[in-house]
Design a protein around this motif. Sequence first.
Motif, PDB file in Angstrom:
ATOM      1  N   VAL B  96     -11.491 -37.249  12.843  1.00  0.00           N
ATOM      2  CA  VAL B  96     -10.684 -36.562  12.275  1.00  0.00           C
ATOM      3  C   VAL B  96     -10.586 -35.290  13.090  1.00  0.00           C
ATOM      4  O   VAL B  96     -11.446 -34.815  13.584  1.00  0.00           O
ATOM      5  N   ALA B  97      -9.398 -34.659  13.105  1.00  0.00           N
ATOM      6  CA  ALA B  97      -9.353 -33.556  14.023  1.00  0.00           C
ATOM      7  C   ALA B  97      -8.284 -32.276  13.184  1.00  0.00           C
ATOM      8  O   ALA B  97      -7.308 -32.785  12.948  1.00  0.00           O
ATOM      9  N   MET B  98      -8.557 -31.187  13.504  1.00  0.00           N
ATOM     10  CA  MET B  98      -7.549 -30.078  12.989  1.00  0.00           C
ATOM     11  C   MET B  98      -6.271 -30.458  13.970  1.00  0.00           C
ATOM     12  O   MET B  98      -6.495 -30.855  15.026  1.00  0.00           O
ATOM     13  N   PRO B  99      -5.037 -30.211  13.066  1.00  0.00           N
ATOM     14  CA  PRO B  99      -3.729 -30.588  13.813  1.00  0.00           C
ATOM     15  C   PRO B  99      -3.343 -29.869  14.952  1.00  0.00           C
ATOM     16  O   PRO B  99      -2.171 -29.341  14.528  1.00  0.00           O
ATOM     17  N   PHE B 100      -4.013 -29.647  15.950  1.00  0.00           N
ATOM     18  CA  PHE B 100      -3.551 -28.868  17.049  1.00  0.00           C
ATOM     19  C   PHE B 100      -3.760 -29.664  18.241  1.00  0.00           C
ATOM     20  O   PHE B 100      -4.745 -30.160  18.538  1.00  0.00           O
ATOM     21  N   LEU B 101      -2.962 -29.204  19.380  1.00  0.00           N
ATOM     22  CA  LEU B 101      -3.202 -29.731  20.708  1.00  0.00           C
ATOM     23  C   LEU B 101      -3.203 -28.503  21.418  1.00  0.00           C
ATOM     24  O   LEU B 101      -2.426 -27.504  21.657  1.00  0.00           O
ATOM     25  N   ILE B 102      -4.491 -28.193  22.160  1.00  0.00           N
ATOM     26  CA  ILE B 102      -4.587 -26.891  23.037  1.00  0.00           C
ATOM     27  C   ILE B 102      -4.321 -26.905  24.514  1.00  0.00           C
ATOM     28  O   ILE B 102      -4.996 -28.116  25.068  1.00  0.00           O
ATOM     29  N   ARG B 103      -3.420 -26.580  24.976  1.00  0.00           N
ATOM     30  CA  ARG B 103      -2.996 -26.809  26.334  1.00  0.00           C
ATOM     31  C   ARG B 103      -2.844 -25.292  27.106  1.00  0.00           C
ATOM     32  O   ARG B 103      -1.922 -24.797  27.111  1.00  0.00           O
ATOM     33  N   LEU B 142     -10.600 -42.314   2.807  1.00  0.00           N
ATOM     34  CA  LEU B 142     -11.215 -40.811   2.304  1.00  0.00           C
ATOM     35  C   LEU B 142     -11.325 -39.907   3.601  1.00  0.00           C
ATOM     36  O   LEU B 142     -11.188 -38.651   3.009  1.00  0.00           O
ATOM     37  N   ALA B 143     -11.486 -40.158   4.801  1.00  0.00           N
ATOM     38  CA  ALA B 143     -11.942 -39.200   5.715  1.00  0.00           C
ATOM     39  C   ALA B 143     -10.384 -38.457   5.953  1.00  0.00           C
ATOM     40  O   ALA B 143     -10.445 -37.419   6.363  1.00  0.00           O
ATOM     41  N   SER B 144      -9.242 -39.186   5.883  1.00  0.00           N
ATOM     42  CA  SER B 144      -8.215 -38.492   6.139  1.00  0.00           C
ATOM     43  C   SER B 144      -7.525 -37.633   5.045  1.00  0.00           C
ATOM     44  O   SER B 144      -6.885 -36.977   5.252  1.00  0.00           O
ATOM     45  N   LEU B 145      -8.375 -37.599   4.067  1.00  0.00           N
ATOM     46  CA  LEU B 145      -8.163 -36.543   2.944  1.00  0.00           C
ATOM     47  C   LEU B 145      -9.026 -35.056   3.239  1.00  0.00           C
ATOM     48  O   LEU B 145      -8.781 -34.192   2.587  1.00  0.00           O
ATOM     49  N   THR B 146      -9.510 -35.193   4.486  1.00  0.00           N
ATOM     50  CA  THR B 146     -10.160 -34.035   5.064  1.00  0.00           C
ATOM     51  C   THR B 146      -9.291 -32.799   5.082  1.00  0.00           C
ATOM     52  O   THR B 146      -9.658 -31.755   4.652  1.00  0.00           O
ATOM     53  N   GLU B 147      -8.248 -33.068   5.674  1.00  0.00           N
ATOM     54  CA  GLU B 147      -7.143 -31.859   6.018  1.00  0.00           C
ATOM     55  C   GLU B 147      -6.903 -31.190   4.616  1.00  0.00           C
ATOM     56  O   GLU B 147      -6.975 -30.024   4.356  1.00  0.00           O
ATOM     57  N   PRO B 148      -6.016 -31.929   3.719  1.00  0.00           N
ATOM     58  CA  PRO B 148      -5.730 -31.142   2.308  1.00  0.00           C
ATOM     59  C   PRO B 148      -7.032 -30.791   1.700  1.00  0.00           C
ATOM     60  O   PRO B 148      -6.771 -29.736   0.845  1.00  0.00           O
ATOM     61  N   LEU B 149      -8.016 -31.274   1.663  1.00  0.00           N
ATOM     62  CA  LEU B 149      -9.239 -30.700   0.977  1.00  0.00           C
ATOM     63  C   LEU B 149      -9.739 -29.444   1.625  1.00  0.00           C
ATOM     64  O   LEU B 149     -10.119 -28.595   0.840  1.00  0.00           O
ATOM     65  N   ALA B 150      -9.618 -29.684   2.816  1.00  0.00           N
ATOM     66  CA  ALA B 150      -9.838 -28.294   3.611  1.00  0.00           C
ATOM     67  C   ALA B 150      -8.982 -26.966   3.286  1.00  0.00           C
ATOM     68  O   ALA B 150      -9.364 -25.927   3.192  1.00  0.00           O
TER      69      ALA B 150
END
Lengths: 351, 351
Positions: B96-103, B142-150
């Motif tokens: 899982v990763a925070m929803p950003f792409l750093i360029r 369950l891992a994909s719930l990381t974002e809303p739970l964060a």
Amino acid sequence: MRTVVAKSGALRVAELPALEPEAGQVLVRVRSCGICGSDLHSLRHAESVVAMSDAIGSERNFDPDADYMMGHEYCGEVLALGPATESAVGPGDLTVAMPFLIRGATVEAIGFSNRIVGGYAEEMILDAGLCLKVPNGLDAGLASLTEPLAVGLHAVNRSGIERGDAALVLGCGPIGLSLVVWLKARGIGPIVVSDYSPRRRGLAAELGADVVVDPREERPVDAWKRIDGVRPLVVFEAVGVPGMIDEAMRSAPSKARILVVGVCMERDAITPMIGVIKELDMKFAVYYEADEFADTLHAIAEGLIDVAPLVTGRVGLDGVAGAFTALGDPEGQVKVLVDPALTGTEIQPVR
Amino acid sequence: MRTVVAKSGALRVAELPALEPEAGQVLVRVRSCGICGSDLHSLRHAESVVAMSDAIGSERNFDPDADYMMGHEYCGEVLALGPATESAVGPGDLTVAMPFLIRGATVEAIGFSNRIVGGYAEEMILDAGLCLKVPNGLDAGLASLTEPLAVGLHAVNRSGIERGDAALVLGCGPIGLSLVVWLKARGIGPIVVSDYSPRRRGLAAELGADVVVDPREERPVDAWKRIDGVRPLVVFEAVGVPGMIDEAMRSAPSKARILVVGVCMERDAITPMIGVIKELDMKFAVYYEADEFADTLHAIAEGLIDVAPLVTGRVGLDGVAGAFTALGDPEGQVKVLVDPALTGTEIQPVR
């Protein structure tokens, strides 16, 4: 005993029976009482004071359609203590006190009351336990600035601003100017201040603002970006008209703090998404704690803050109605002190 | 490679060329991606996302009238790393990763983009430096719930709530329920929760709410007064429709804290005087910090919080449009996970 009485948007002077202090009370001769912007506002919108009072479930029981008495920024000379009453003050002392009368379990506000005489009167009753002795031979006029300056101190304290932060103050009425005084005393810089009035901007600069902005010419936050733009910013909203909180939220950088001390009595529109996206912290402030009130008195008396420039006029009881009108013009008066010893209706210029 | 594409309020599935990870990027097969309320909202009000973006001076450059791709609550299985790329994950790992792409110096959001593929797709590109390895054999859903739970953890952290305080949570959407999960884990009590939906109130109770209230039957703050009324109260606004911030301000006791995490995209009216008189502290929250995102993943993986009850359905890419519609009914779905391996348009019930 003469007092100013308000009713249905008009002010008149009335004669009342002499006041008698009860146990736990102090009778004072009013030496000075500042006219507050909230007095002006409540005279025009007394119904909104009541509506608000209802909305928050207060039991103030204030009826703006009956006679009521204002004046909560007072300094008095002690005439007499009630029976078996102890106080930090005695006859002849100058005193200031937070504007409340405590009667058993109830606390009644002084300054918006149908029953209790306020500071626009020759004499008034104070709570003996709240009376602070004015030290250092401080003049009654400057001592009567304790209350509005305590509002500013409390707002600065609540904002959490620290040396190293920058301040943007929207509005240069007495409260906005009071913020400038305290921010300067705290070593905050830059202090960027905005107001439409050249006179008030001039006062802000005299009191320590680093940059003063006419919002018609430059957006206040742009002035801050121009000279700083990097320090953590606290935005102080001290205007209190609809739209200002939204403007503060739009101006604030991400993670900024907003301190709302402007008293907007009307409904107001904001854009919550802006607060969410920027993760703003918004605190509202009113009044002060007892220690802040005492600290303010001592800061004035010891010369830690110079508040004399705020006072622009003095007036007797017969001139209060005219002073309310005059205060509607921001180019004219800033802080007018009522001195019941003065006669006539003219405002005596102080500077 | 199939992906869901949004345009002008409608969703369709489109075929895109295979993705190639560049240096510093990771290619993943999407195993699960939660549908977020903000996706539903933006589909209906994409213009307001743009207007807000402009208002805050963002350079997101998002054009809602062109094709765009959503999905920011994803868990993927690593397929390949870009050339000369180091990462905490390798092929076969769930991540899982925070929803950003750093360029370089620019950060592009994943989930509302005309250019970058989001989580409603068979494959997507993540930033190698942001990828966290899913531990303990935790299931991808369950891992994909990381974002809303964060988001919930961040809001709870920002509120400053501590053991001994009480919580009033307005709204039982996924974010409101996420707040309940974290408040319970923190030992906060009582937790009073309100929502119009019996189903969602039931879920809140299952997740740890002490009292659930139908606001048609009892004002939520009255329920708190009935069972507590004395602890310092934090009001969490997790509804995000006009009027809720005003309701939170009116409900809050003096000196209370309000945490606004509901995303109201429209203009909204408040009564500033109520905030002033009560000296409220109002904080807005969105997103999370990197450590909060990682803490959330580990709290789920280690069973410190039980988030399984949140998931009510799973659906394939062809069913995403229908799931968006179904999520409009609060009595139906709560959190629907998109699993690109599923076929057909039906939502598979989870519980």
